[in-house]
Structures are given as C-alpha cells and as structure tokens.
Design a protein around this motif. Sequence first.
Motif, PDB file in Angstrom:
ATOM      1  N   ASP A   5      46.979  35.257  54.431  1.00 50.11           N
ATOM      2  CA  ASP A   5      46.754  34.806  53.059  1.00 50.11           C
ATOM      3  C   ASP A   5      45.332  34.300  52.827  1.00 50.11           C
ATOM      4  OD1 ASP A   5      49.314  35.463  52.482  1.00 50.11           O
ATOM      5  OD2 ASP A   5      50.012  33.440  52.011  1.00 50.11           O
ATOM      6  N   THR A   6      44.468  34.431  53.813  1.00 52.53           N
ATOM      7  CA  THR A   6      43.111  33.885  53.723  1.00 52.53           C
ATOM      8  C   THR A   6      42.082  34.997  53.551  1.00 52.53           C
ATOM      9  OG1 THR A   6      43.667  31.958  55.079  1.00 52.53           O
ATOM     10  CG2 THR A   6      41.341  32.549  54.928  1.00 52.53           C
TER      11      THR A   6
ATOM     12  N   ARG B 194      36.145  30.809  54.046  1.00 54.65           N
ATOM     13  CA  ARG B 194      37.578  31.081  54.069  1.00 54.65           C
ATOM     14  C   ARG B 194      38.207  30.481  52.822  1.00 54.65           C
ATOM     15  NH1 ARG B 194      39.574  32.691  59.125  1.00 54.65           N
ATOM     16  NH2 ARG B 194      37.936  32.782  60.723  1.00 54.65           N
TER      17      ARG B 194
ATOM     18  N   TYR C 103      38.821  25.814  50.170  1.00 61.43           N
ATOM     19  CA  TYR C 103      37.581  26.548  50.459  1.00 61.43           C
ATOM     20  C   TYR C 103      36.944  25.928  51.703  1.00 61.43           C
ATOM     21  CZ  TYR C 103      32.753  28.205  49.942  1.00 61.43           C
ATOM     22  OH  TYR C 103      31.514  28.760  50.160  1.00 61.43           O
TER      23      TYR C 103
ATOM     24  N   PRO D 151      46.747  38.530  48.345  1.00 56.82           N
ATOM     25  CA  PRO D 151      46.934  37.193  47.776  1.00 56.82           C
ATOM     26  C   PRO D 151      46.074  37.043  46.520  1.00 56.82           C
ATOM     27  CG  PRO D 151      46.650  37.061  50.146  1.00 56.82           C
ATOM     28  CD  PRO D 151      46.363  38.485  49.767  1.00 56.82           C
TER      29      PRO D 151
ATOM     30  N   THR E 115      41.765  30.088  50.824  1.00 55.50           N
ATOM     31  CA  THR E 115      43.217  30.177  50.948  1.00 55.50           C
ATOM     32  C   THR E 115      43.859  29.468  49.769  1.00 55.50           C
ATOM     33  OG1 THR E 115      42.963  30.048  53.362  1.00 55.50           O
ATOM     34  CG2 THR E 115      45.188  29.796  52.461  1.00 55.50           C
ATOM     35  N   ARG E 116      44.691  30.184  49.031  1.00 58.38           N
ATOM     36  CA  ARG E 116      45.413  29.544  47.930  1.00 58.38           C
ATOM     37  C   ARG E 116      46.580  28.764  48.527  1.00 58.38           C
ATOM     38  NH1 ARG E 116      46.789  32.392  42.128  1.00 58.38           N
ATOM     39  NH2 ARG E 116      47.591  30.522  41.085  1.00 58.38           N
ATOM     40  N   VAL E 117      46.495  27.436  48.458  1.00 56.64           N
ATOM     41  CA  VAL E 117      47.474  26.572  49.118  1.00 56.64           C
ATOM     42  C   VAL E 117      48.491  25.997  48.137  1.00 56.64           C
ATOM     43  CG1 VAL E 117      45.932  25.995  51.024  1.00 56.64           C
ATOM     44  CG2 VAL E 117      45.901  24.594  48.937  1.00 56.64           C
TER      45      VAL E 117
ATOM     46  N   LYS F 232      53.701  30.296  49.232  1.00 55.85           N
ATOM     47  CA  LYS F 232      53.223  31.657  49.436  1.00 55.85           C
ATOM     48  C   LYS F 232      52.450  32.074  48.200  1.00 55.85           C
ATOM     49  CE  LYS F 232      53.417  35.479  52.027  1.00 55.85           C
ATOM     50  NZ  LYS F 232      52.944  35.538  53.428  1.00 55.85           N
TER      51      LYS F 232
ATOM     52  N   TRP G  52      40.863  40.355  54.640  1.00 54.42           N
ATOM     53  CA  TRP G  52      42.030  39.484  54.536  1.00 54.42           C
ATOM     54  C   TRP G  52      42.593  39.221  55.925  1.00 54.42           C
ATOM     55  CZ3 TRP G  52      43.008  36.954  50.224  1.00 54.42           C
ATOM     56  CH2 TRP G  52      42.558  37.479  49.011  1.00 54.42           C
ATOM     57  N   GLU G  53      42.786  37.946  56.218  1.00 55.18           N
ATOM     58  CA  GLU G  53      43.505  37.527  57.429  1.00 55.18           C
ATOM     59  C   GLU G  53      44.733  36.770  56.957  1.00 55.18           C
ATOM     60  OE1 GLU G  53      40.973  35.361  60.087  1.00 55.18           O
ATOM     61  OE2 GLU G  53      39.675  37.092  60.495  1.00 55.18           O
TER      62      GLU G  53
ATOM     63  N   ILE H  23      42.825  26.087  45.589  1.00 53.30           N
ATOM     64  CA  ILE H  23      42.340  26.939  46.677  1.00 53.30           C
ATOM     65  C   ILE H  23      41.616  26.042  47.674  1.00 53.30           C
ATOM     66  CG2 ILE H  23      40.674  28.738  47.314  1.00 53.30           C
ATOM     67  CD1 ILE H  23      41.226  30.066  44.632  1.00 53.30           C
TER      68      ILE H  23
END
Length: 361
Positions: free
Chosen positions: A252-253, A280, A291, A46, A282-284, A37, A249-250, A289
């Motif tokens: 965490d993205t 898009r 991308y 996020p 998203t920090r995974v 998370k 924001w959708e 991230i």
Amino acid sequence: MRASRLALALAATALTALAAIPTVAGAQDGPAAASYKAPRNAWGQPDLQGVWTNATITPLERPAQFSDLVIPEAQARAMEQANASQNAEGLKPTDPNAKVTDLPVDCGRGFRGTDCGYNSFWTDPGTRVIRINGQARSSIIVDPPNGKLPAMTPEARQRLAQRFSRNNPRAFDGPESRSLGERCILSFGTSAGPPMLPLLYNNTYQIVQNRDEIAILVEMVHDVRIIRLNAKPLPASVKQWMGDSIGRWEGDTLVVETVNMRPEQGLRGASGGTLKVTERLTRVAPDQILYRFTVEDPATYVAPFTGEVAMNATKGPIYEYACHEGNYALEGILAGARALEKEGRTPTSDPVADLAGEGGL
C-alpha cells in the motif's frame, strides 16, 4: 512583492513554522486503525488522490526542551495554545506611518528588521502539532534519534555560509544569482520537494494518479511534480527541477526515488547534484497520508537522515499562485544594486545601512 532578505528568511524559517489559520485535523487526532485498507483506483493502485496539507507547527529539528520524538498530549496542547497566542499578537495591524528604520529588531519567527513584512493575516503554516498514530511529535526528523540534522561537511558549511552572507559579492549580479523562490522558478525551502516540507504558507498539495504516472500539484509557486511509475531513470547528465522521480508500489506504499536534481536545488545547503531522496507515501486513514522521506547527500551531510510528516485531507480546490504577477521586488533589487554601483558603493543585503548612507540594498 518580496524583498531580498525576506526571501532568505522564508527559506530559513519555513521549517520552524508558527502561527496561522486552522487546518483540517483529520486522522491525526487518533491512531489509524491497524486494519485500515486504502481504497483502490481503476488500476488497482492504492488511491492517494485528493487535496492534502502538511501544515504544522512541529519543526524539522527537535527543540532543546524535548528529549524524545513523542511528547505528552498536554505539552502538545500547550504548544498549540502558545502558537494561538502568538498568532493573535501577529494579527495586530502595523502602524501605517512606520518607517523602515522604525521596524522592530526581532519580530518573531526568524524575521528581523526589514524582514518584518508579514503579519499573521498573510501566513498559514498551521496551528497543530504533527500527530501520527495518535502520538504528538516534537520534530519532523525521526532519525538520527536526537531529531537533529547530521553534521555538515566542511565544504558544505562554507558553501552555505557564502550563500547566506550579507556580503556575498555575487548576490546582486543578475537574476541567476537570486533565490529560486524570488525568481518564481521553485518554491521557497523545499515545499515542492523532494522532500516536500511545510513552509510559512501555501502548504497544500493535490495528488492525481493514472496507471503510469502520479502528478503532485504544489500550491507554492505552482510547481507540478511528475512521478513516473516503474520507469527507467533518465541519464545522469539530464538535470531537472525537482529531479527525476521514479515510483513503484510496495504493497500500500508508494516508494519514490529521486536523483538528478539541478545543483541550485537542495535542502539547507544540500547540493542537488549529489542528492538522493527516497519518499514513502502510505494512506493510513481516510483523511491522512503518512509521508516518510530519507535524504542522502554525502557531499553535504556526513550521514543520511529521515523524517515523517502527516499529510491531512483538506478542502480544495488549490488556487493559482501567480508568482510573476506583481513581482516587482526582483527588478527593484537588481536596479537598486546597479544604482549603488554607479555611486561607487557596494550592494549588500542591509537596506537600513543603505538608508543611513553606509551602502547596502
């Protein structure tokens, strides 16, 4: 500072980057935890803030030797070792007594003849294959499934051929006819974005957030992208460098839709006037991230295409790229063209031919 053909070669080859200095491997060495998370900032968003790099030896399009997006780890390691060997070869010094006409016909990485101006000391495209969820990637493009750019429209092919022609009659008319990178307006290729893709060097980004905006400082040519969150788009008549980017924001993205780029800007022939890019981020993992981007341009490509890049945490700060300072190349290119015209000769993009008295610049 930069020569005409070198700038074109940088733009054309930046996406197939090879050789350089190690970057932070980060989370690309193993799969991101499914339960990860991303931390939140003061506004509950996020947190994407930090300094990141997308440097990689994975090319935009899939090489012919690979049939799949994901490649075995052994092949990825072999690619990285081959890159390290090429890097070592490129570090060898150039003979200071060499003349322009002594330059090699092909010095690798897409450079030929008078474009052989950089050895590996000056470049930093990355040393590693992209790894996402612990899987090594053969290409940045993930769709179409073959990892290739879609076919271009006939009009786009003609436009691109004229742009990169050595005999383009408008190429030396003035600064406006030169590339954006040569003019220190935007990065070579599409490092500034969108989409934000790796180059031959300067592949670092700093992300800063507040409640209403996100700023991305791009190392190459000191560009700064401003993404307005939940904002109204500007009128279609307002064209901007890097376009009008609206984010939302959708989960965490961070989803960013960009339109209204200036027509001089685009990806491999894409026209900024008809280009739409959806990104898009998203920090995974703590240090990665994901991308993902989709490019739509019906005036250039017959279908959209999508790519994925790992942005890995790296040490900062980002130092200034003082593009204008010492940029004597642009003045020299145009002055050389005027000198040839006074002699009744037509400027081209071939310095060797010029030295041989056949015309050229």
